[in-house]
Design an enzyme around this catalytic site. Structure first.
Site, PDB file in Angstrom:
ATOM      1  CE  LYS A 192      12.014 -10.170   7.894  1.00  0.00           C
ATOM      2  NZ  LYS A 192      11.329 -11.384   7.416  1.00  0.00           N
TER       3      LYS A 192
ATOM      4  CE  LYS B 191       8.768  -8.197   9.862  1.00  0.00           C
ATOM      5  NZ  LYS B 191       8.239  -9.462   9.318  1.00  0.00           N
TER       6      LYS B 191
END
Length: 328
Positions: free
Chosen positions: A197, A249
């Site tokens: 992420k 992400k």
């Protein structure tokens, strides 16, 4: 005159031919719908920065889940927005808090017809907006945060979630959550780890969606966008700690990372088409600069093509309807 022997255009001559030879396809089961449920509202609240997305009431959350399940969407990821926040995000542990109550409501509504997932992070619940508790000096305390994450995982499992989604990028978070889940008898609850992420500028509209209280940034714990190899380290650690699935992400600006992770991972790989990616396409389409529907389909297809087994996208229900109608 010499004519070409190989003519790839032969396989592009009609829609039927293109369908026949397509290397990547979208299916509703590949899609996961992120949703926001907000405490203390009686009507859905539209998000200005994300046209078509709302903060749900408990009832509209159930309706959205039922609609998605009816169209065959594979999963739903819940984010909760509490009325009251504090320094440690204590509302996240309340069995009757907005997120845990939302999990129960959705699970009661859809049963096992779709996978119910829940975001496991403190940023929505803290009055400072960070993903963990803070030291006196204002830094995020990794290990103190892990203790709360473990308890959050158990609370969400007891509410009925199928998969918890630790998204705070704390070192060791998967191992602690797995141990606490197992100790509490929730061996069947899975972990979808937000393994890679990145600290991204594209999260902006999400701040409105969860009414974020953040000041500053999250660069000390989310990944540096400049780094590629580090993503594989993060993924390998999460796998060693027991992650059942891993996520990249954001998605669209990190397709190279997604491909690396897909090649390296022996568990299913997800990618999150985040709020800013959604907002850019909607804004460009609203101005008449791009064909909205074609751009939506192409953007999600590109994420699948890069290696995602499943895609979290705010268009999940809409895409599933298009697929059912034969538009894809």
């Amino acid at each position: 005159m010499s004519f070409p022997t190989h003519r790839p255009r032969r396989l592009r001559q009609s829609a039927a031919m293109r369908r026949l030879v397509a290397e990547t396809r979208l299916h509703p089961a590949d899609l996961i719908l992120p949703v926001f449920v907000r405490e203390g509202i009686t009507e859905p609240v539209a998000l200005q920065s994300m046209p078509g997305v709302v903060q749900h009431t408990r009832d509209t959350l159930k309706a959205a889940a039922a609609e998605a399940a009816g169209l065959g969407v594979g999963g739903i990821m819940l984010f909760g927005i509490p009325e009251t926040r504090d320094a440690t995000g204590s509302a996240s542990l309340d069995p009757d808090g907005v997120l845990n109550d939302g999990i129960r409501a959705v699970k009661e509504e859809v049963g096992d017809s779709m996978v119910v997932m829940s975001d496991l992070c403190l940023d929505e619940f803290t009055d400072h907006g960070h993903c963990g508790v803070l030291t006196k000096g204002g830094a995020v305390d990794n290990d103190a945060t892990l203790e709360i994450y473990g308890r959050m995982g158990v609370a969400q499992a007891e509410a009925g979630t199928d998969l918890v989604g630790p998204s705070g990028m704390m070192d060791g978070q998967v191992a602690v959550i797995r141990q606490d889940l197992d100790d509490a008898g929730h061996q069947g609850t899975g972990i979808l780890a937000y393994a890679a992420k990145y600290s991204s500028a594209f999260y902006g509209p999400f701040r409105e969606a969860v009414d974020s209280q953040l000041t500053g940034d999250r660069k000390t714990y989310q990944m540096d966008p400049a780094n590629r190899r580090e993503a594989l380290l993060e993924v390998s650690l999460d796998l060693d700690e027991g992650a059942d699935m891993v996520m990249v992400k954001p998605a669209m600006s990190y397709l190279d990372i997604l491909r690396d992770v897909a090649d390296a991972s022996d568990v299913p790989v997800s990618a999150y088409q985040i709020s800013g990616e959604y907002a850019m396409i909607e804004a460009a389409a609203a101005n008449g600069w791009i064909d909205r529907d074609a751009a939506v389909m192409e953007s999600v297809l590109s994420i699948r093509r890069a290696g995602a087994d499943t895609v979290l996208t705010y268009w999940a229900t809409e895409l599933a309807r298009w697929i059912k109608e034969g538009r894809l």
